[in-house]
Design an enzyme around this catalytic site. Structure first.
Site, PDB file in Angstrom:
ATOM      1  N   GLY A 111     -41.651  38.670 -17.971  1.00  0.00           N
ATOM      2  CA  GLY A 111     -40.902  37.543 -18.535  1.00  0.00           C
ATOM      3  C   GLY A 111     -41.193  37.289 -20.005  1.00  0.00           C
ATOM      4  O   GLY A 111     -40.813  36.248 -20.548  1.00  0.00           O
ATOM      5  N   LYS A 170     -36.919  35.657  -7.921  1.00  0.00           N
ATOM      6  CA  LYS A 170     -37.912  34.578  -8.057  1.00  0.00           C
ATOM      7  C   LYS A 170     -37.283  33.258  -7.607  1.00  0.00           C
ATOM      8  O   LYS A 170     -36.494  33.256  -6.662  1.00  0.00           O
ATOM      9  CB  LYS A 170     -38.455  34.532  -9.496  1.00  0.00           C
ATOM     10  CG  LYS A 170     -38.956  35.913  -9.950  1.00  0.00           C
ATOM     11  CD  LYS A 170     -39.751  35.894 -11.215  1.00  0.00           C
ATOM     12  CE  LYS A 170     -40.204  37.305 -11.552  1.00  0.00           C
ATOM     13  NZ  LYS A 170     -41.035  37.346 -12.760  1.00  0.00           N
ATOM     14  N   GLU A 208     -47.023  45.956 -12.300  1.00  0.00           N
ATOM     15  CA  GLU A 208     -46.430  44.950 -13.181  1.00  0.00           C
ATOM     16  C   GLU A 208     -47.523  44.354 -14.067  1.00  0.00           C
ATOM     17  O   GLU A 208     -48.220  43.417 -13.643  1.00  0.00           O
ATOM     18  CB  GLU A 208     -45.786  43.826 -12.358  1.00  0.00           C
ATOM     19  CG  GLU A 208     -44.673  44.271 -11.457  1.00  0.00           C
ATOM     20  CD  GLU A 208     -43.715  43.118 -11.118  1.00  0.00           C
ATOM     21  OE1 GLU A 208     -42.511  43.320 -11.235  1.00  0.00           O
ATOM     22  OE2 GLU A 208     -44.191  42.022 -10.767  1.00  0.00           O
ATOM     23  N   GLU A 218     -47.422  36.281  -9.842  1.00  0.00           N
ATOM     24  CA  GLU A 218     -47.238  34.820  -9.820  1.00  0.00           C
ATOM     25  C   GLU A 218     -47.858  34.215  -8.563  1.00  0.00           C
ATOM     26  O   GLU A 218     -48.346  33.085  -8.588  1.00  0.00           O
ATOM     27  CB  GLU A 218     -45.738  34.490  -9.945  1.00  0.00           C
ATOM     28  CG  GLU A 218     -45.242  34.820 -11.362  1.00  0.00           C
ATOM     29  CD  GLU A 218     -43.798  35.290 -11.455  1.00  0.00           C
ATOM     30  OE1 GLU A 218     -43.021  35.076 -10.511  1.00  0.00           O
ATOM     31  OE2 GLU A 218     -43.450  35.888 -12.500  1.00  0.00           O
ATOM     32  N   HIS A 222     -47.324  39.478  -5.667  1.00  0.00           N
ATOM     33  CA  HIS A 222     -46.773  39.360  -7.014  1.00  0.00           C
ATOM     34  C   HIS A 222     -47.774  38.597  -7.883  1.00  0.00           C
ATOM     35  O   HIS A 222     -48.461  37.694  -7.401  1.00  0.00           O
ATOM     36  CB  HIS A 222     -45.424  38.630  -6.961  1.00  0.00           C
ATOM     37  CG  HIS A 222     -44.702  38.703  -8.261  1.00  0.00           C
ATOM     38  ND1 HIS A 222     -45.015  37.879  -9.320  1.00  0.00           N
ATOM     39  CD2 HIS A 222     -43.733  39.537  -8.692  1.00  0.00           C
ATOM     40  CE1 HIS A 222     -44.241  38.210 -10.342  1.00  0.00           C
ATOM     41  NE2 HIS A 222     -43.452  39.205  -9.994  1.00  0.00           N
ATOM     42  N   SER A 281     -40.215  43.053 -17.802  1.00  0.00           N
ATOM     43  CA  SER A 281     -39.206  43.118 -18.872  1.00  0.00           C
ATOM     44  C   SER A 281     -38.409  44.433 -18.871  1.00  0.00           C
ATOM     45  O   SER A 281     -38.090  44.965 -19.924  1.00  0.00           O
ATOM     46  CB  SER A 281     -39.852  42.871 -20.237  1.00  0.00           C
ATOM     47  OG  SER A 281     -40.418  41.574 -20.279  1.00  0.00           O
ATOM     48  N   ASN A 289     -36.035  41.035  -8.036  1.00  0.00           N
ATOM     49  CA  ASN A 289     -36.786  39.865  -7.591  1.00  0.00           C
ATOM     50  C   ASN A 289     -36.198  38.643  -8.291  1.00  0.00           C
ATOM     51  O   ASN A 289     -36.448  38.429  -9.472  1.00  0.00           O
ATOM     52  CB  ASN A 289     -38.269  40.061  -7.959  1.00  0.00           C
ATOM     53  CG  ASN A 289     -39.107  38.829  -7.668  1.00  0.00           C
ATOM     54  OD1 ASN A 289     -38.651  37.893  -7.011  1.00  0.00           O
ATOM     55  ND2 ASN A 289     -40.346  38.829  -8.163  1.00  0.00           N
TER      56      ASN A 289
HETATM   57  P1  13P Z   1     -39.193  40.262 -15.673  1.00  0.00           P
HETATM   58  O1  13P Z   1     -38.292  41.458 -15.438  1.00  0.00           O
HETATM   59  O2  13P Z   1     -38.425  38.975 -15.846  1.00  0.00           O
HETATM   60  O3  13P Z   1     -40.188  40.507 -16.760  1.00  0.00           O
HETATM   61  O4  13P Z   1     -40.037  40.056 -14.311  1.00  0.00           O
HETATM   62  C1  13P Z   1     -40.675  41.145 -13.746  1.00  0.00           C
HETATM   63  C2  13P Z   1     -41.164  40.740 -12.408  1.00  0.00           C
HETATM   64  O5  13P Z   1     -42.075  39.961 -12.281  1.00  0.00           O
HETATM   65  C3  13P Z   1     -40.489  41.291 -11.225  1.00  0.00           C
HETATM   66  O6  13P Z   1     -41.186  41.024 -10.058  1.00  0.00           O
END
Ligand code: 13P
Length: 253
Positions: free
Chosen positions: A175, A11, A169, A99, A97, A215, A9
């Site tokens: 992140g 983003k 997640e 976010e 997601h 992560s 992803n």
């Molecule tokens: P990170 O791998 O940067 O922690 O992000 C995970 C994520 O949100 C994937 O959709």
């Protein structure tokens, strides 16, 4: 047979040049180095999808989108429908997601509609669930995940649930460099599979891929993926480095 999937992803990352370099490196490295049968997916921002598809053409790599609108078509300026994504030949769409849940206030009922749109157009939703740090500290993580799964997915027919991928997640691990331990992740994945067993059947639950995200890096992927109910990963930051993304693909059992 349950599929093992590693999905990157991107983003809101991927200017034109970075998109070209990253996608072509991933395609080439995958061809040279990955032979464990893992399904690898690149999920760039909408505008980069065409370019990534062009670079991935003829390779086993799949391409996905990060979101879609819940309506079929119409006057929704700035939005994109599952119908449009499908017409461009996409395979996967991330739905819910954290976010999107947090910054765009997307709730389970809306996400259920989006999941339906993705199925209606014969793509595979990657439906995300996960608790916040506060919810975990209050020991409400099982309850929150059960609600996200049941409200977002349990209206699905047996045909469609089998065509759905789930990603766990934990919000506190996204992140932040803090990964859930393999044991913590396995516990939730087994819990989700148990919910699927109760709602559908044991056989059905065993067919559904449940990915871990938060992560995931080359140095922790193998341990996470060695867990019996972890069927790959949804990768954020590390999917922006071709070397790391490929090493994570290779870590699948
Ligand atoms: P990170 O791998 O940067 O922690 O992000 C995970 C994520 O949100 C994937 O959709």
């Amino acid at each position: 047979m349950r599929k093992y999937i590693v999905a990157g992803n991107w983003k809101m990352n991927g200017k034109q040049e970075q998109t070209q370099i990253l996608a072509s490196e991933v395609v080439n490295m995958y061809k040279d180095e990955v032979n464990n049968g893992v399904t690898a997916v690149m999920i760039p921002p909408f505008i980069g999808i065409g370019e990534v598809q062009r670079l991935a053409k003829g390779s086993p790599l799949k391409v996905g989108a990060q979101n879609c609108h819940q309506e079929e078509s119409g006057a929704y300026t700035g939005e994109i429908s599952a119908a449009i994504l499908a017409s461009f030949g996409l395979d996967y769409v991330i739905i819910g997601h954290s976010e999107r849940r947090e910054y765009f206030d997307e709730q389970n009922a809306l996400l259920a509609q989006k999941v339906d749109q993705v199925h209606r157009h014969h793509m595979t939703p990657i439906y995300c669930v996960g608790e916040t740090l506060e919810e975990r500290e209050e020991n409400r993580h099982f309850e929150v995940i059960e609600q996200q799964i049941s409200e977002g997915l349990f209206h699905l027919s047996t045909d469609n649930i089998q065509r759905t991928v789930i990603a766990y997640e934990p919000v506190w691990a996204i992140g932040t460099g803090k990964t859930a331990s393999a044991g913590q992740a396995q516990e939730i994945h087994a819990f989700i599979r148990d919910l699927l067993t109760k709602r559908y059947s044991e056989a059905m639950a065993q067919e559904i891929s449940i990915l871990y995200g938060g992560s995931v890096k080359p140095n922790n992927a193998a341990e996470l993926f060695s867990m019996p109910d972890i069927d790959g990963g949804l990768i954020g930051g590390a999917s922006l480095q071709s070397r790391d993304f490929i090493d994570i693909c290779k870590a699948v059992k």
